[in-house]
Design a protein around this motif. Sequence first.
Motif, PDB file in Angstrom:
ATOM      1  N   PHE A  99     -25.456  31.184  81.204  1.00  0.00           N
ATOM      2  CA  PHE A  99     -25.612  30.176  81.158  1.00  0.00           C
ATOM      3  C   PHE A  99     -26.515  30.051  82.463  1.00  0.00           C
ATOM      4  O   PHE A  99     -26.061  28.985  83.220  1.00  0.00           O
ATOM      5  CB  PHE A  99     -24.204  29.191  81.126  1.00  0.00           C
ATOM      6  N   ASP A 101     -28.306  28.956  83.442  1.00  0.00           N
ATOM      7  CA  ASP A 101     -29.171  26.863  83.628  1.00  0.00           C
ATOM      8  C   ASP A 101     -27.501  26.119  83.600  1.00  0.00           C
ATOM      9  O   ASP A 101     -27.781  24.953  83.515  1.00  0.00           O
ATOM     10  CB  ASP A 101     -29.904  26.225  82.711  1.00  0.00           C
ATOM     11  N   THR A 125     -27.473  26.713  78.080  1.00  0.00           N
ATOM     12  CA  THR A 125     -27.757  27.682  77.568  1.00  0.00           C
ATOM     13  C   THR A 125     -27.090  29.113  77.527  1.00  0.00           C
ATOM     14  O   THR A 125     -27.411  30.188  78.453  1.00  0.00           O
ATOM     15  CB  THR A 125     -29.737  27.619  77.055  1.00  0.00           C
ATOM     16  N   HIS A 126     -26.455  29.833  76.429  1.00  0.00           N
ATOM     17  CA  HIS A 126     -26.017  30.776  76.903  1.00  0.00           C
ATOM     18  C   HIS A 126     -26.868  31.748  76.182  1.00  0.00           C
ATOM     19  O   HIS A 126     -27.268  32.888  75.083  1.00  0.00           O
ATOM     20  CB  HIS A 126     -24.738  31.394  75.224  1.00  0.00           C
ATOM     21  N   ARG A 127     -27.124  32.429  77.398  1.00  0.00           N
ATOM     22  CA  ARG A 127     -28.415  33.297  77.816  1.00  0.00           C
ATOM     23  C   ARG A 127     -27.968  34.913  78.380  1.00  0.00           C
ATOM     24  O   ARG A 127     -28.534  36.375  77.887  1.00  0.00           O
ATOM     25  CB  ARG A 127     -29.555  33.389  78.368  1.00  0.00           C
ATOM     26  N   PRO A 135     -25.121  37.484  73.548  1.00  0.00           N
ATOM     27  CA  PRO A 135     -26.177  36.162  74.109  1.00  0.00           C
ATOM     28  C   PRO A 135     -26.140  35.611  72.096  1.00  0.00           C
ATOM     29  O   PRO A 135     -26.862  35.969  71.824  1.00  0.00           O
ATOM     30  CB  PRO A 135     -26.938  36.038  74.652  1.00  0.00           C
ATOM     31  N   THR A 136     -26.328  33.898  72.837  1.00  0.00           N
ATOM     32  CA  THR A 136     -26.992  33.312  71.683  1.00  0.00           C
ATOM     33  C   THR A 136     -27.840  32.483  71.297  1.00  0.00           C
ATOM     34  O   THR A 136     -28.760  32.514  70.638  1.00  0.00           O
ATOM     35  CB  THR A 136     -25.513  32.747  70.920  1.00  0.00           C
ATOM     36  N   GLY A 137     -28.172  32.566  72.515  1.00  0.00           N
ATOM     37  CA  GLY A 137     -29.038  31.457  72.610  1.00  0.00           C
ATOM     38  C   GLY A 137     -28.792  30.018  72.441  1.00  0.00           C
ATOM     39  O   GLY A 137     -30.114  29.395  72.745  1.00  0.00           O
ATOM     40  N   ARG A 138     -27.611  29.714  72.484  1.00  0.00           N
ATOM     41  CA  ARG A 138     -26.902  28.380  71.735  1.00  0.00           C
ATOM     42  C   ARG A 138     -27.193  27.502  73.134  1.00  0.00           C
ATOM     43  O   ARG A 138     -26.196  27.974  73.884  1.00  0.00           O
ATOM     44  CB  ARG A 138     -26.269  28.298  70.920  1.00  0.00           C
ATOM     45  N   GLU A 139     -27.340  26.336  72.989  1.00  0.00           N
ATOM     46  CA  GLU A 139     -27.674  24.793  73.882  1.00  0.00           C
ATOM     47  C   GLU A 139     -25.771  24.595  73.860  1.00  0.00           C
ATOM     48  O   GLU A 139     -25.037  24.666  72.388  1.00  0.00           O
ATOM     49  CB  GLU A 139     -28.568  23.743  73.580  1.00  0.00           C
TER      50      GLU A 139
END
Length: 175
Positions: A99, A101, A125-127, A135-139
Amino acid sequence: MDFASLTPTRRSILLGAATSAMVAVSGLSPAIGQSPEADRREANKAVVRRLIESVQRDGDFTLFEQLFAPDYVDRTPFGDVPPNRDGTRAIYQGFRSAFPDWRAVIHAQIAEGDLVTTHKTYLGTHRGEFLGIAPTGRETRFEVIDIMRVRDGQITDHWGVGDAAGLLRQLGAGN
């Protein structure tokens, strides 16, 4: 007696007398300074805020070395990491990698003696890979309550409760 009906002068005299009586009864320090114990509690809270803002959020691991005592013990370690500085450093680095961020919103912080309790929400954010989850890109957001013992400006102990299951659900684990 209707307080609002009193003349401003009588109201001021009564308020002044009531305030003086409360200060005398409670043993409060004068408004011009705090007690050494109150100063120590504020300094301990500042240590934990520096951890949250500079180490966890900004990735200042040089500061991590300064903030954590050599004999630090994590009383509620995360997963199978060692309950010491190395384990806690690895946890923080793992979160920052997954994450980038990663940050916290502090809702409340209370100090008593050498203990600082912080209620916060972590956001990120899952990066990157996290616990084997691609990574899902989900917040994401999850609540945590930590208690940290601070002695001589260093964190010596940690206890925590966090919504790890909620975080994993947000990443799609267990669905």
